[in-house]
Each structure stands twice: as C-alpha cells, then as structure tokens.
Scaffold this motif. Sequence first.
Motif, mmCIF file in Angstrom:
data_model
loop_
_atom_site.group_PDB
_atom_site.id
_atom_site.type_symbol
_atom_site.label_atom_id
_atom_site.label_comp_id
_atom_site.label_asym_id
_atom_site.label_seq_id
_atom_site.Cartn_x
_atom_site.Cartn_y
_atom_site.Cartn_z
ATOM 1 N N HIS A 158 23.227 1.054 -18.771
ATOM 2 C CA HIS A 158 24.150 1.489 -17.722
ATOM 3 C C HIS A 158 24.105 3.013 -17.691
ATOM 4 C CE1 HIS A 158 28.447 0.945 -15.826
ATOM 5 N NE2 HIS A 158 27.852 2.037 -15.349
ATOM 6 N N GLY A 159 23.650 3.577 -16.574
ATOM 7 C CA GLY A 159 23.531 5.022 -16.464
ATOM 8 C C GLY A 159 24.130 5.555 -15.181
ATOM 9 N N VAL A 160 24.576 6.806 -15.230
ATOM 10 C CA VAL A 160 25.187 7.471 -14.084
ATOM 11 C C VAL A 160 24.390 8.724 -13.738
ATOM 12 C CG1 VAL A 160 27.286 8.572 -13.204
ATOM 13 C CG2 VAL A 160 27.473 6.603 -14.748
ATOM 14 N N SER A 161 24.048 8.885 -12.451
ATOM 15 C CA SER A 161 23.337 10.057 -11.942
ATOM 16 C C SER A 161 21.963 10.183 -12.607
ATOM 17 C CB SER A 161 24.198 11.308 -12.150
ATOM 18 O OG SER A 161 23.637 12.418 -11.507
ATOM 19 N N MET A 162 21.703 11.270 -13.323
ATOM 20 C CA MET A 162 20.431 11.374 -14.039
ATOM 21 C C MET A 162 20.297 10.232 -15.031
ATOM 22 S SD MET A 162 18.875 14.515 -16.332
ATOM 23 C CE MET A 162 19.550 13.981 -17.916
ATOM 24 N N GLY A 163 21.429 9.797 -15.589
ATOM 25 C CA GLY A 163 21.412 8.642 -16.483
ATOM 26 C C GLY A 163 20.974 7.385 -15.767
ATOM 27 N N ALA A 164 21.340 7.257 -14.491
ATOM 28 C CA ALA A 164 20.915 6.094 -13.703
ATOM 29 C C ALA A 164 19.414 6.133 -13.460
ATOM 30 C CB ALA A 164 21.668 6.062 -12.376
ATOM 31 N N LEU A 173 9.724 0.227 -18.356
ATOM 32 C CA LEU A 173 8.918 0.193 -19.575
ATOM 33 C C LEU A 173 9.074 -1.136 -20.318
ATOM 34 C CD1 LEU A 173 9.692 3.790 -20.938
ATOM 35 C CD2 LEU A 173 7.644 3.047 -19.691
ATOM 36 N N GLU A 174 9.988 -1.977 -19.842
ATOM 37 C CA GLU A 174 10.224 -3.324 -20.372
ATOM 38 C C GLU A 174 10.597 -3.352 -21.854
ATOM 39 O OE1 GLU A 174 7.590 -6.462 -19.050
ATOM 40 O OE2 GLU A 174 6.729 -5.139 -17.531
ATOM 41 N N PRO A 175 11.708 -2.718 -22.217
ATOM 42 C CA PRO A 175 12.166 -2.827 -23.613
ATOM 43 C C PRO A 175 12.539 -4.261 -23.961
ATOM 44 C CG PRO A 175 13.833 -1.783 -22.235
ATOM 45 C CD PRO A 175 12.611 -1.896 -21.399
ATOM 46 N N SER A 176 12.337 -4.620 -25.215
ATOM 47 C CA SER A 176 12.682 -5.965 -25.677
ATOM 48 C C SER A 176 14.184 -6.201 -25.568
ATOM 49 C CB SER A 176 12.254 -6.141 -27.141
ATOM 50 O OG SER A 176 10.871 -5.995 -27.277
ATOM 51 N N ASN A 177 14.556 -7.434 -25.278
ATOM 52 C CA ASN A 177 15.952 -7.878 -25.284
ATOM 53 C C ASN A 177 16.800 -7.328 -24.135
ATOM 54 O OD1 ASN A 177 14.797 -8.043 -28.027
ATOM 55 N ND2 ASN A 177 16.751 -8.958 -28.589
ATOM 56 N N LEU A 178 16.176 -6.626 -23.208
ATOM 57 C CA LEU A 178 16.922 -6.119 -22.058
ATOM 58 C C LEU A 178 17.247 -7.274 -21.115
ATOM 59 C CD1 LEU A 178 18.004 -3.600 -20.534
ATOM 60 C CD2 LEU A 178 15.792 -3.524 -19.355
ATOM 61 N N ILE A 179 18.535 -7.384 -20.699
ATOM 62 C CA ILE A 179 18.908 -8.463 -19.793
ATOM 63 C C ILE A 179 19.359 -7.968 -18.420
ATOM 64 C CG2 ILE A 179 19.512 -9.995 -21.703
ATOM 65 C CD1 ILE A 179 22.494 -9.509 -20.923
ATOM 66 N N ALA A 180 19.743 -6.692 -18.301
ATOM 67 C CA ALA A 180 20.198 -6.198 -16.996
ATOM 68 C C ALA A 180 20.331 -4.687 -17.011
ATOM 69 C CB ALA A 180 21.531 -6.834 -16.607
ATOM 70 N N VAL A 181 20.402 -4.121 -15.802
ATOM 71 C CA VAL A 181 20.545 -2.675 -15.601
ATOM 72 C C VAL A 181 21.655 -2.412 -14.601
ATOM 73 C CG1 VAL A 181 19.422 -0.590 -14.704
ATOM 74 C CG2 VAL A 181 18.102 -2.222 -16.078
ATOM 75 N N VAL A 182 22.496 -1.433 -14.912
ATOM 76 C CA VAL A 182 23.494 -0.938 -13.959
ATOM 77 C C VAL A 182 23.143 0.511 -13.670
ATOM 78 C CG1 VAL A 182 25.925 -0.481 -13.500
ATOM 79 C CG2 VAL A 182 25.271 -2.489 -14.869
ATOM 80 N N GLU A 183 22.761 0.798 -12.442
ATOM 81 C CA GLU A 183 22.438 2.184 -12.071
ATOM 82 C C GLU A 183 23.473 2.655 -11.072
ATOM 83 O OE1 GLU A 183 21.125 4.201 -9.511
ATOM 84 O OE2 GLU A 183 21.295 2.699 -7.953
ATOM 85 N N ASP A 184 24.116 3.776 -11.414
ATOM 86 C CA ASP A 184 25.205 4.332 -10.612
ATOM 87 C C ASP A 184 24.768 5.694 -10.073
ATOM 88 O OD1 ASP A 184 27.531 5.555 -9.676
ATOM 89 O OD2 ASP A 184 28.781 4.862 -11.326
ATOM 90 N N CYS A 185 24.509 5.758 -8.794
ATOM 91 C CA CYS A 185 24.144 6.974 -8.044
ATOM 92 C C CYS A 185 22.880 7.660 -8.562
ATOM 93 C CB CYS A 185 25.296 7.953 -7.915
ATOM 94 S SG CYS A 185 25.927 8.708 -9.420
ATOM 95 N N GLY A 186 21.884 6.860 -8.887
ATOM 96 C CA GLY A 186 20.596 7.423 -9.281
ATOM 97 C C GLY A 186 19.782 7.876 -8.076
ATOM 98 N N TYR A 187 18.885 8.826 -8.305
ATOM 99 C CA TYR A 187 18.064 9.366 -7.220
ATOM 100 C C TYR A 187 16.713 8.653 -7.152
ATOM 101 C CZ TYR A 187 17.373 12.250 -11.431
ATOM 102 O OH TYR A 187 17.227 12.688 -12.726
ATOM 103 N N PHE A 296 28.987 -8.902 -12.397
ATOM 104 C CA PHE A 296 27.527 -8.889 -12.323
ATOM 105 C C PHE A 296 26.921 -9.291 -13.662
ATOM 106 C CE2 PHE A 296 23.788 -6.193 -13.350
ATOM 107 C CZ PHE A 296 22.861 -6.759 -12.491
ATOM 108 N N ILE A 297 27.417 -8.688 -14.754
ATOM 109 C CA ILE A 297 26.882 -9.006 -16.070
ATOM 110 C C ILE A 297 27.152 -10.460 -16.444
ATOM 111 C CG2 ILE A 297 27.106 -8.484 -18.539
ATOM 112 C CD1 ILE A 297 27.656 -5.563 -17.734
#
Length: 303
Positions: A158-164, A173-187, A296-297
């Motif tokens: 879960h990331g915001v802005s540059m974090g998104a 990059l397909e990290p292991s065990n990743l189940i979902a992404v929350v992107e908040d105001c990414g560019y 969502f999660i």
Amino acid sequence: MKKFFIAVIVLLICAGYGVGNYFVDFALHRGEDLSPPKACANIADPNLKAPPAPNYPADEWTLESFDGLKLHAWNFSPAEPSNRWAILVHGYGRDGTFAFDYAEEYLKRGWNVVVPDLRASGKSDGEFITMGALESRDVFDWAKKISDAHPDAEIILHGVSMGAATVMLTAALEPSNLIAVVEDCGYTSAYEMFTAQLEKIFSLPEYPVMPCANLVCKLKTGIKISDAAPIEVVDKIKVPVLFIHGDADGLVPFAMMSRLFDVCAAPKEKFIVAGAGHADAKSTNPAAYFDKVFAFIDGVEKK
C-alpha cells in the motif's frame, strides 16, 4: 570556423549539464542535514506533521540494499499472531513515520505492518531519491525478508504518491506471497509528473530541461528519471490492484489514474474521492477510505 563550432558545442554541453545538474540536485538530492530535497518546499506541505506511532509492539528492522545501502523500517505486530502482512510505503519528501496512521488501521484489523524509510529518507542511507525506480527493488527485498521468515505470509503493498508508484513497480517484479496492491495517487511516470510541475512552478518548458535532467540523473544515480514509470509495467502486475485518486489533485493529474487503470490487466477496482487534493484521499474521508481499502482486501482474500 571549426574551432568556433566546437566551442559552441562544448558550451551547449556544459550549459545542458548545468541545467540538468541543478534540477537533479533540487528535486532528488537529500540535504547534508538529511533533510528532504529542496523541491519539497514547492510540492509537499511543510507544516504537515507525522502522526504518532501506533500503540502496538514494534521493533526496528534493517536491510542491506542490492547496492550496499543500509535501509531501515519499523515492524509493528498486531494483538494476535497473524500471517497477514502490509508494507506501507510513504511519499516524496517524507519518511516512514508519515505512514503511521495508515499502519494503525491495518494493525486494528490484525495485520502485521512493515513501514520502510525509503532510500535517502528517514533513517535509511542514500544520497538521491529515484522516484520509485530503485526504491521498488528495496521494497521487493522487504517483501522477501517477510516471505523468507514466514513462508505462509500474505502480503499487501500500500503506497501513497511516490510510494504508490513504488508499489506498482515492485508488484511488476512479482515478489513472493504478494496478494494485492493499493496505489493511492501514483503517477504514470516521474518524468511526466516533473514536466507538469516544471511548467507550473518555474514556467519552464519540458525542453531542454527534462532531457538534460534525465541524462544527469543517469550519470549520478545509475537510472534515469524516466525509469520511474509505472505506466510501462502496470500491465505486468498479476495480483488485484485498487487505484485511489482525488479528483482535485494538483500535483499528480487525476487523468493519470485513468491511464494506469486502463493499462492494468490484473483484476482491478478504482476509488475516486471527490474534492480530494494530492495524497488527501484518506484525510478527506478516513472512514470511507478504509472501508473501501479493507472491503477490497477482504474480496481478494475470499477468492
């Protein structure tokens, strides 16, 4: 005449490097006192204070990056043991402490939470911010640290802005065990975002400033500003993605979310917050924000 043309070419190269060097140092270089880049004064609210740390058990983690930097993160544990993990990624000019209020909500719901200081931020080493290009590799390594220690972990980014932007690049990059992404105001890309701000703040055109800055960034950091481009990899994300954006965003244009959403081939949802400015979706309506995030999660976990 030949010497004249050579002199002109050398002069142009020097001028181009000077312009690019100024922009890179202004926008991406960490201060000697570990302060954010000078451009943050034009982009981020200097009066915004970090929220208090969540009142949950915590320890501090370190990690050596692929290029030898010592990276730092906080690890918070919920009241009951859990195999659910959230990595919360802060924005430009901030550090991990600015994600503590997001961490509180995940912890309340039983999630382990890791909050990194991205490179060149907070307690992490680094001289230059790279707008997600190298930070994504670091977040990938934080996810690996979790999955190596907890093979049954379910990981959310879960990331915001540059974090998104960073979490989208990480997910590709397909990290292991990743189940979902929350992107908040990414560019869509740092290059496009900076181009828009260049005109807005300095009334300067893209050319020649941004091409020069792109080249100098490559010389100084090993990557170009244009390498931080989620729009080029979002179609490679395999896990579900929640796209969040305020329709009054003055920094990352609202239209960027639609472009990212359209390109994304994974299961996806969008959440538009009316009247919210940049990175203000959560503060505009916290209850609605977290209701949407955790609905969502929950949907992802039930599939």
